[in-house]
Write a protein that holds these residues in place. Structure first.
Motif, short mmCIF file in Angstrom:
data_model
loop_
_atom_site.label_atom_id
_atom_site.label_comp_id
_atom_site.label_asym_id
_atom_site.label_seq_id
_atom_site.Cartn_x
_atom_site.Cartn_y
_atom_site.Cartn_z
N ASP A 17 0.81 -1.22 0.00
CA ASP A 17 0.00 0.00 0.00
C ASP A 17 0.84 1.27 0.00
OD1 ASP A 17 -2.35 -1.46 0.00
OD2 ASP A 17 -2.53 -1.46 2.19
N SER A 18 2.12 1.16 0.28
CA SER A 18 2.94 2.37 0.42
C SER A 18 4.04 2.50 -0.64
CB SER A 18 3.58 2.43 1.81
OG SER A 18 4.31 1.26 2.09
N CYS A 19 4.26 1.45 -1.44
CA CYS A 19 5.36 1.49 -2.41
C CYS A 19 4.90 0.95 -3.76
CB CYS A 19 6.54 0.67 -1.92
SG CYS A 19 7.20 1.22 -0.33
#
Length: 260
Positions: A170-172
């Protein structure tokens, strides 16, 4: 670069005891290639190395830490009445080596995988104080004592997820996985500790196969199978293996991918 989001690279670091020092070599190779990391996830030694890097340590500073007695003692199994890790934390001031106290104070987002054996489930922690969870994630069953946090019993995160790539999805935009527990054929020494170590590595191998599916690139040095979980005296060799493999993957796969 045509797409700035391709710069958003997450680093997933596996467990592996002394073999995890190869993570530092990979990080060194990334820095030399000017490839920045947006977030880090780690299990066991990967959590320890990830926490150091996220708190501001350079690769050289991290490698130098393994020359210090209180850090070496932390990962060297000895039978003590109150448990090795708990004693090392209290007596040797392990908390003083970290440059931040909470996840929120770290320079990079960090996700730590731990096995909650009270609930029988994986937990990925990324809020509040992180040191208790770093220690819990390093608690190899049988060899190290379990850790009690908020009335829950925790052990090595590798039990459920030894290459925690999924927590970065979800972040990269892209994920580089570093797996230091190559499970190919190897000579096994006689003795309970050697057999127990090998069995644990094989048992967690299936969850690594699932995690690799979430990685855009993988560093998995086969040579590390020749080093034991507590081979900290060979730290320079292990670092070099990680560095060399990291450079190859960066040159042949990562740079071509992010430059297209």
């Amino acid at each position: 670069m045509k797409d700035e989001t391709k710069k958003s690279i997450g680093l997933a670091l596996s467990g592996g005891g002394a073999r995890g020092i190869a993570h530092i070599g990979v990080i060194q190779a990334l820095e030399e290639a000017n490839i920045s990391i947006k977030a880090i996830s780690g299990t066991s030694m990967g959590a320890f190395i990830g926490a150091l890097y996220a708190s501001g340590y350079s690769p050289k500073e991290m490698l130098d830490l393994f020359n210090k007695k209180h850090v070496k003692d932390l990962f060297h199994p000895k039978i003590k009445s109150h448990g090795l890790i708990k004693v090392a934390l209290k007596e040797n001031g392990l908390s003083n080596i970290f440059k931040a106290k909470t996840f929120e104070e770290l320079e990079l987002p960090l996700f730590i995988s731990v096995s909650n054996i009270t609930k029988g489930a994986l937990e990925v922690v990324h809020h509040g104080e992180y040191l208790p969870y770093v220690i819990a994630s390093c608690a190899i069953p049988v060899i190290f004592p379990s850790q009690i946090i908020n009335d829950q019993c925790y052990v090595d995160g590798g039990l459920y997820d030894n290459l925690p790539a999924k927590s970065l999805l979800d972040s990269c935009a892209s994920i580089l996985g570093v797996h230091v527990n190559y499970n190919g054929e190897r000579v096994i020494e006689s003795g309970v500790k050697a057999v127990a170590e090998r069995c644990f590595q094989l048992a967690i191998g299936s969850n690594v196969k699932d995690s690799v599916k979430h990685c855009n690139w993988l560093v998995e040095p086969k040579e590390l199978r020749n080093y034991g979980t507590f081979a900290f005296l060979e730290k320079e060799e292990i670092f070099q293996i990680g560095y060399d493999y990291g450079k190859k993957v960066i040159k042949n796969k990562i740079i071509p991918d992010i430059c297209t």
